[in-house]
Design a protein around this motif. Sequence first.
Motif, PDB file in Angstrom:
ATOM      1  N   GLY A  82       0.778  -1.229   0.000  1.00 41.67           N
ATOM      2  CA  GLY A  82       0.000   0.000   0.000  1.00 41.67           C
ATOM      3  C   GLY A  82       0.805   1.273   0.000  1.00 41.67           C
ATOM      4  N   THR A  83       2.072   1.216   0.398  1.00 42.70           N
ATOM      5  CA  THR A  83       2.887   2.430   0.428  1.00 42.70           C
ATOM      6  C   THR A  83       4.016   2.425  -0.580  1.00 42.70           C
ATOM      7  OG1 THR A  83       4.228   1.495   2.214  1.00 42.70           O
ATOM      8  CG2 THR A  83       2.405   2.924   2.843  1.00 42.70           C
ATOM      9  N   GLY A  84       4.341   1.282  -1.169  1.00 44.35           N
ATOM     10  CA  GLY A  84       5.444   1.262  -2.113  1.00 44.35           C
ATOM     11  C   GLY A  84       5.591  -0.078  -2.790  1.00 44.35           C
ATOM     12  N   GLY A  89      -2.508   6.005   6.020  1.00 42.63           N
ATOM     13  CA  GLY A  89      -1.372   5.414   6.714  1.00 42.63           C
ATOM     14  C   GLY A  89      -0.311   6.419   7.120  1.00 42.63           C
ATOM     15  N   ARG A  90      -0.261   7.573   6.476  1.00 42.43           N
ATOM     16  CA  ARG A  90       0.775   8.546   6.835  1.00 42.43           C
ATOM     17  C   ARG A  90       0.573   9.117   8.234  1.00 42.43           C
ATOM     18  NH1 ARG A  90       0.161  13.982   6.798  1.00 42.43           N
ATOM     19  NH2 ARG A  90      -1.783  14.885   6.007  1.00 42.43           N
ATOM     20  N   PRO A 141       2.964   3.103  -4.617  1.00 41.45           N
ATOM     21  CA  PRO A 141       2.092   2.029  -4.131  1.00 41.45           C
ATOM     22  C   PRO A 141       1.680   1.036  -5.211  1.00 41.45           C
ATOM     23  CG  PRO A 141       1.383   4.150  -3.266  1.00 41.45           C
ATOM     24  CD  PRO A 141       2.431   4.445  -4.304  1.00 41.45           C
ATOM     25  N   ALA A 155      -3.256   2.091   7.780  1.00 40.73           N
ATOM     26  CA  ALA A 155      -4.406   2.821   7.233  1.00 40.73           C
ATOM     27  C   ALA A 155      -5.542   2.870   8.243  1.00 40.73           C
ATOM     28  CB  ALA A 155      -4.874   2.164   5.936  1.00 40.73           C
ATOM     29  N   ALA A 176      -2.687   4.588   1.652  1.00 47.67           N
ATOM     30  CA  ALA A 176      -1.391   5.212   1.945  1.00 47.67           C
ATOM     31  C   ALA A 176      -1.569   6.586   2.578  1.00 47.67           C
ATOM     32  CB  ALA A 176      -0.563   5.322   0.670  1.00 47.67           C
ATOM     33  N   GLN A 177      -2.579   7.328   2.142  1.00 49.70           N
ATOM     34  CA  GLN A 177      -2.818   8.659   2.720  1.00 49.70           C
ATOM     35  C   GLN A 177      -3.304   8.558   4.162  1.00 49.70           C
ATOM     36  OE1 GLN A 177      -5.362   9.952  -0.570  1.00 49.70           O
ATOM     37  NE2 GLN A 177      -3.933  11.614  -1.001  1.00 49.70           N
ATOM     38  N   THR A 230       0.908  -0.917   6.043  1.00 51.77           N
ATOM     39  CA  THR A 230      -0.289  -0.135   5.732  1.00 51.77           C
ATOM     40  C   THR A 230      -1.532  -0.975   5.990  1.00 51.77           C
ATOM     41  OG1 THR A 230       0.948   1.023   4.012  1.00 51.77           O
ATOM     42  CG2 THR A 230      -1.439   1.247   3.969  1.00 51.77           C
TER      43      THR A 230
END
Length: 289
Positions: free
Chosen positions: A13-15, A203-204, A35, A152, A200-201, A123
């Motif tokens: 989910g992040t990369g 998850g930040r 992602p 997330a 991902a958003q 994530t």
Amino acid sequence: MSDRLYLGVDGGGTGCRAALGDGQGLIVGRGEAGPANITSNPAESAKNIVSACEQAVAASGLPELKLSHLPACLGLAGANIDSALGAVLSFLPFERTHIVQDTHTALQGALGDDEGSVCIVGTGSVVITRRGGEISTVGGWGFPVGDLSGGAQLGLALLQQTLLATEMVRPASDLSDQVLAEFDGKPDQLAELARFATPAQFGRFAPMIVEAHAGGDPIAKHIVALAVRDLNAALESARKDEAAPLSLIGGLAQFYGDKISAKHQSVLVEPRGKPLDGALALARQIFGT
């Protein structure tokens, strides 16, 4: 270097991470991109997968090598959803493509062919177990309906708690004040972001919770307590053999390592390798050396 080359991909989910390796396990090139959770955006995920693989090929120093010459094993978040799987396949240029859930590559990387469980908490979240030659999973259904305890879901919970604090449903904290400040103190801006945010958003915001929890922030402690409860429940369901080894991997693995129940902590083992190592190992098994 062995003549035959393979691509392995670990996409979450992040990369997305890719490696080009040979039949002996020697890695000759690596790449990274954005992602690759294929349930969120198959086309964008495929773009990131291709970008990471092109970087890995470029790093190998073999200019004549093309993606269309290479078989690839991809461990991808969301690969258990048939519609997402079909959508992403149409965008991929490899000689042959084998897609598995990122859980399978994580299991292979962490435990090799041995039995036991791997709990991935990044994530998203999922527990995958190999027992009696069979592989089973608990969780991994994707955000927002699944992935409890993952980054997330932590981020979503923080935004929810922040809104509750603005309306004095629960006491505000330094953490909720910090979050609200990112939206210029305007709850409607927070709610607007949440309408369309990707995993991902969300998850930040997880690192903010981790830091605030260490400082004793009450909202962070509330969120983490519920997340640990859910993670323990998933481990209970997944692990029928309590003596079997367990590895925690992912961005939140270290955070949860001393918070899960003692019986799970007692069988924790360090992963032998990373999910990307598992993807390359599966590529060699599937496509032959």
